[in-house]
Design a protein around this motif. Structure first.
Motif, PDB file in Angstrom:
ATOM      1  N   THR A 129      29.922  -7.386  23.171  1.00  0.00           N
ATOM      2  CA  THR A 129      30.076  -8.518  21.881  1.00  0.00           C
ATOM      3  C   THR A 129      31.099  -8.112  21.045  1.00  0.00           C
ATOM      4  O   THR A 129      31.605  -6.751  21.007  1.00  0.00           O
ATOM      5  N   ILE A 130      31.839  -9.008  20.464  1.00  0.00           N
ATOM      6  CA  ILE A 130      32.996  -8.827  19.472  1.00  0.00           C
ATOM      7  C   ILE A 130      32.604  -9.528  18.301  1.00  0.00           C
ATOM      8  O   ILE A 130      32.044 -10.576  18.172  1.00  0.00           O
ATOM      9  N   VAL A 144      47.318 -10.965  18.104  1.00  0.00           N
ATOM     10  CA  VAL A 144      47.286  -9.418  17.823  1.00  0.00           C
ATOM     11  C   VAL A 144      46.596  -8.992  19.172  1.00  0.00           C
ATOM     12  O   VAL A 144      45.395  -9.062  19.256  1.00  0.00           O
ATOM     13  N   GLU A 145      47.245  -7.771  19.633  1.00  0.00           N
ATOM     14  CA  GLU A 145      46.747  -6.969  20.744  1.00  0.00           C
ATOM     15  C   GLU A 145      45.879  -5.690  19.880  1.00  0.00           C
ATOM     16  O   GLU A 145      46.736  -5.124  19.122  1.00  0.00           O
ATOM     17  N   LEU A 146      44.582  -5.458  20.115  1.00  0.00           N
ATOM     18  CA  LEU A 146      44.001  -4.454  19.477  1.00  0.00           C
ATOM     19  C   LEU A 146      43.677  -3.291  20.425  1.00  0.00           C
ATOM     20  O   LEU A 146      43.049  -3.669  21.394  1.00  0.00           O
ATOM     21  N   PRO A 147      44.215  -1.891  20.143  1.00  0.00           N
ATOM     22  CA  PRO A 147      44.190  -0.990  21.142  1.00  0.00           C
ATOM     23  C   PRO A 147      42.502  -0.595  21.131  1.00  0.00           C
ATOM     24  O   PRO A 147      41.882  -0.470  20.138  1.00  0.00           O
ATOM     25  N   ALA A 148      42.311   0.472  22.375  1.00  0.00           N
ATOM     26  CA  ALA A 148      41.007   0.919  22.373  1.00  0.00           C
ATOM     27  C   ALA A 148      40.992   1.994  21.371  1.00  0.00           C
ATOM     28  O   ALA A 148      41.898   2.722  20.874  1.00  0.00           O
ATOM     29  N   SER A 149      39.697   2.134  20.911  1.00  0.00           N
ATOM     30  CA  SER A 149      39.436   3.233  19.768  1.00  0.00           C
ATOM     31  C   SER A 149      38.081   3.825  20.049  1.00  0.00           C
ATOM     32  O   SER A 149      37.144   3.370  20.628  1.00  0.00           O
ATOM     33  N   ASP A 150      37.963   5.110  19.569  1.00  0.00           N
ATOM     34  CA  ASP A 150      36.468   5.683  19.458  1.00  0.00           C
ATOM     35  C   ASP A 150      35.425   5.050  18.543  1.00  0.00           C
ATOM     36  O   ASP A 150      34.422   5.218  18.513  1.00  0.00           O
ATOM     37  N   ALA A 207      41.242  -5.238  22.725  1.00  0.00           N
ATOM     38  CA  ALA A 207      40.790  -7.020  22.510  1.00  0.00           C
ATOM     39  C   ALA A 207      42.011  -7.576  22.240  1.00  0.00           C
ATOM     40  O   ALA A 207      43.063  -6.762  21.757  1.00  0.00           O
ATOM     41  N   GLY A 208      42.023  -8.943  22.024  1.00  0.00           N
ATOM     42  CA  GLY A 208      42.916  -9.660  21.515  1.00  0.00           C
ATOM     43  C   GLY A 208      42.308 -10.525  20.461  1.00  0.00           C
ATOM     44  O   GLY A 208      41.184 -11.096  20.789  1.00  0.00           O
ATOM     45  N   CYS A 209      43.179 -10.946  19.424  1.00  0.00           N
ATOM     46  CA  CYS A 209      42.583 -11.918  18.345  1.00  0.00           C
ATOM     47  C   CYS A 209      43.831 -12.875  18.264  1.00  0.00           C
ATOM     48  O   CYS A 209      44.991 -12.347  18.157  1.00  0.00           O
ATOM     49  N   SER A 223      39.778 -16.419  16.609  1.00  0.00           N
ATOM     50  CA  SER A 223      38.940 -15.793  17.755  1.00  0.00           C
ATOM     51  C   SER A 223      39.457 -14.602  18.212  1.00  0.00           C
ATOM     52  O   SER A 223      40.602 -14.151  18.108  1.00  0.00           O
ATOM     53  N   CYS A 224      38.328 -13.951  18.938  1.00  0.00           N
ATOM     54  CA  CYS A 224      38.872 -12.330  19.638  1.00  0.00           C
ATOM     55  C   CYS A 224      38.194 -12.528  20.930  1.00  0.00           C
ATOM     56  O   CYS A 224      37.240 -13.213  21.316  1.00  0.00           O
TER      57      CYS A 224
END
Length: 162
Positions: free
Chosen positions: A80-81, A129-135, A110-112, A158-159
């Motif tokens: 889920t986002i 907007v492209e969201l990079p992976a993160s911890d 993710a993208g939003c 939306s994302c």
């Protein structure tokens, strides 16, 4: 009627004399009458058919329930986002700054879509907007969206996982 109650008496010619109405012997004759049972649908075959139908219906409901549980809860692919608009600021007639928080599973990209709306709720600007992976699952972002006219608000539309 074929059956006789225990208290029936026989006449000399072999015919039976029924017990008086309302007595326990006469009620036993009426309750055990196969003609009445058949007339009112209380035969053994009818009861067996009803039980079979109930078992089939119960089995179908149980099958649908099991399939739904497997489909909805046990497949393990329901990432889920969650998004939360935190602030926006109209910078000028052609841009708006949008601040927002996004919660995604750790290690996922993710993208939003960030968009700007005017007073009539028409989209006057948007940006992917492209969201990079993160911890960290929840992160804050700030984006500036260019607009075609004066915006009154900016928000996340939306994302999705990429």
């Amino acid at each position: 009627m074929g059956r006789r109650a225990a208290s029936d008496e026989e006449r000399e010619d072999g015919a039976s004399v029924a017990a008086p109405p309302g007595s326990p012997a006469s009620e036993a004759v009426v309750a055990d009458s196969p003609a009445l049972a058949e007339r009112y649908g209380r035969t053994k075959a009818r009861r067996a058919g009803g039980r079979l139908l109930a078992w089939i219906a119960g089995g179908a409901v149980a099958l649908v329930l099991v399939v739904w549980v497997v489909w909805a809860g046990l497949d393990g692919t329901n990432a889920t986002i969650a998004t939360q608009d935190t602030a926006h600021e109209v910078l000028d007639d052609h841009s708006v700054r949008v601040e927002f928080d996004v919660t995604v599973p750790t290690g996922s990209t993710a993208g939003c879509v960030v968009q700007a709306l005017n007073d009539g709720f028409a989209v006057v600007g948007w940006k992917i907007v492209e969201l990079p992976a993160s911890d960290s699952p929840t992160r804050s972002f700030t984006e500036i969206v260019r607009t075609s006219e004066l915006a009154s608000t900016g928000l996340i539309s939306s994302c999705w996982l990429t």
